[in-house]
Motif scaffolding. Sequence first.
Motif, PDB file in Angstrom:
ATOM      1  N   ARG A  14      -5.931  -2.705  -7.772  1.00 33.96           N
ATOM      2  CA  ARG A  14      -6.295  -1.359  -7.350  1.00 33.96           C
ATOM      3  C   ARG A  14      -5.551  -0.289  -8.135  1.00 33.96           C
ATOM      4  O   ARG A  14      -4.482  -0.532  -8.690  1.00 33.96           O
ATOM      5  CB  ARG A  14      -6.006  -1.198  -5.858  1.00 33.96           C
ATOM      6  CG  ARG A  14      -6.810  -2.121  -4.981  1.00 33.96           C
ATOM      7  CD  ARG A  14      -6.224  -2.238  -3.585  1.00 33.96           C
ATOM      8  NE  ARG A  14      -6.033  -0.938  -2.960  1.00 33.96           N
ATOM      9  CZ  ARG A  14      -5.361  -0.765  -1.826  1.00 33.96           C
ATOM     10  NH1 ARG A  14      -4.801  -1.799  -1.221  1.00 33.96           N
ATOM     11  NH2 ARG A  14      -5.234   0.441  -1.305  1.00 33.96           N
ATOM     12  N   ALA A  54      -9.271   0.643 -11.847  1.00 31.92           N
ATOM     13  CA  ALA A  54      -9.238  -0.524 -10.975  1.00 31.92           C
ATOM     14  C   ALA A  54      -9.889  -1.683 -11.734  1.00 31.92           C
ATOM     15  O   ALA A  54     -10.671  -1.466 -12.666  1.00 31.92           O
ATOM     16  CB  ALA A  54     -10.002  -0.238  -9.689  1.00 31.92           C
ATOM     17  N   ASP A 100       0.859  -1.174   0.000  1.00 30.14           N
ATOM     18  CA  ASP A 100       0.000   0.000   0.000  1.00 30.14           C
ATOM     19  C   ASP A 100       0.898   1.228   0.000  1.00 30.14           C
ATOM     20  O   ASP A 100       1.337   1.704   1.055  1.00 30.14           O
ATOM     21  CB  ASP A 100      -0.915  -0.003   1.222  1.00 30.14           C
ATOM     22  CG  ASP A 100      -1.980   1.092   1.151  1.00 30.14           C
ATOM     23  OD1 ASP A 100      -1.766   2.080   0.422  1.00 30.14           O
ATOM     24  OD2 ASP A 100      -3.017   0.966   1.828  1.00 30.14           O
ATOM     25  N   ARG A 104     -12.255  -5.007 -11.283  1.00 30.66           N
ATOM     26  CA  ARG A 104     -13.193  -5.670 -10.380  1.00 30.66           C
ATOM     27  C   ARG A 104     -13.489  -7.092 -10.836  1.00 30.66           C
ATOM     28  O   ARG A 104     -13.467  -7.394 -12.036  1.00 30.66           O
ATOM     29  CB  ARG A 104     -14.508  -4.885 -10.302  1.00 30.66           C
ATOM     30  CG  ARG A 104     -14.384  -3.537  -9.605  1.00 30.66           C
ATOM     31  CD  ARG A 104     -15.740  -2.833  -9.468  1.00 30.66           C
ATOM     32  NE  ARG A 104     -15.611  -1.576  -8.758  1.00 30.66           N
ATOM     33  CZ  ARG A 104     -15.665  -1.456  -7.429  1.00 30.66           C
ATOM     34  NH1 ARG A 104     -15.889  -2.536  -6.682  1.00 30.66           N
ATOM     35  NH2 ARG A 104     -15.535  -0.273  -6.861  1.00 30.66           N
ATOM     36  N   SER A 120      -5.180  -5.958  -4.431  1.00 27.83           N
ATOM     37  CA  SER A 120      -5.952  -5.827  -3.205  1.00 27.83           C
ATOM     38  C   SER A 120      -5.424  -6.784  -2.148  1.00 27.83           C
ATOM     39  O   SER A 120      -4.687  -7.742  -2.440  1.00 27.83           O
ATOM     40  CB  SER A 120      -7.423  -6.144  -3.470  1.00 27.83           C
ATOM     41  OG  SER A 120      -7.599  -7.537  -3.684  1.00 27.83           O
ATOM     42  N   TYR A 121      -5.811  -6.555  -0.913  1.00 25.14           N
ATOM     43  CA  TYR A 121      -5.476  -7.483   0.175  1.00 25.14           C
ATOM     44  C   TYR A 121      -5.949  -8.889  -0.163  1.00 25.14           C
ATOM     45  O   TYR A 121      -5.217  -9.870   0.044  1.00 25.14           O
ATOM     46  CB  TYR A 121      -6.126  -6.992   1.472  1.00 25.14           C
ATOM     47  CG  TYR A 121      -6.308  -8.074   2.512  1.00 25.14           C
ATOM     48  CD1 TYR A 121      -5.217  -8.625   3.174  1.00 25.14           C
ATOM     49  CD2 TYR A 121      -7.583  -8.553   2.827  1.00 25.14           C
ATOM     50  CE1 TYR A 121      -5.380  -9.623   4.127  1.00 25.14           C
ATOM     51  CE2 TYR A 121      -7.755  -9.548   3.769  1.00 25.14           C
ATOM     52  CZ  TYR A 121      -6.657 -10.086   4.423  1.00 25.14           C
ATOM     53  OH  TYR A 121      -6.826 -11.073   5.351  1.00 25.14           O
ATOM     54  N   HIS A 122      -7.186  -9.016  -0.676  1.00 25.72           N
ATOM     55  CA  HIS A 122      -7.754 -10.334  -0.976  1.00 25.72           C
ATOM     56  C   HIS A 122      -6.869 -11.117  -1.941  1.00 25.72           C
ATOM     57  O   HIS A 122      -6.557 -12.293  -1.709  1.00 25.72           O
ATOM     58  CB  HIS A 122      -9.154 -10.195  -1.576  1.00 25.72           C
ATOM     59  CG  HIS A 122     -10.158  -9.590  -0.658  1.00 25.72           C
ATOM     60  ND1 HIS A 122     -10.445 -10.102   0.583  1.00 25.72           N
ATOM     61  CD2 HIS A 122     -10.976  -8.505  -0.813  1.00 25.72           C
ATOM     62  CE1 HIS A 122     -11.387  -9.376   1.166  1.00 25.72           C
ATOM     63  NE2 HIS A 122     -11.712  -8.407   0.335  1.00 25.72           N
TER      64      HIS A 122
END
Length: 237
Positions: free
Chosen positions: A193, A154, A65, A156, A199-201
Amino acid sequence: MRALGASSLASLRNPQDKRGVMVRTRFAPSPNGLLHLGHAYAAVVAHDLARARGGEFLVRIEDIDGTRSRPELIPEILADLKWLGLNWDGAVLHQSSRLAAYAAAGERLKALGLLYPCQCTRSEVVAAAHEVGPDGPLYPGTCRGHAVDPDGAAWRLDMAKATALAGPLAWSDERAGIQQASPEIFGDIVLLRKEAPASYHLAATVDDAMQGITLVTRGQDLFESTRVHRLLQALLD
């Protein structure tokens, strides 16, 4: 062994899992601030479970991040773990060294037709959302099925397509028992992102697989995230 308390503990009860693989846990802080008591407790639980079962305890620094990570805090975090009497196995893994792996996972999901670009801002999502999920307002699908400039967007996950492809999924939790994944409660989550490589996931799932993590210990606040991670495990094999 210290008391386990209210941690959410997923996976197996024996020193080896059903495949004969050694139990391996991990503690994966983000260097956005110094460790607090919650971090310390989570680290102790993961460490003691691994040691009690004859397994391994790994440390991973989730430092991708770019807007919040503070590299100067990493030595402080590791020193605090040592002060707690926790010793880890192998070298510390830094997510900042794993960017190519996250990009490859993203490309694989794109090739499956499961990702789409989105230029919506957080405020636009909040204003347009009609439902709320575990992470807040659910994305209403504004960019899904539309021509969107991918530059700076981003990406998705099309949750309907992804869950249809993966089929029913479950996991075993030591406190809550067998859980059905039901990741659809998160809606079309962001996996790649704008302000970070992943992303964290996505990053946590890819790294847990690469490191051979067999037993995930989580606070209750992240219990629901396991639903998404099970889906990503299935989609990425």
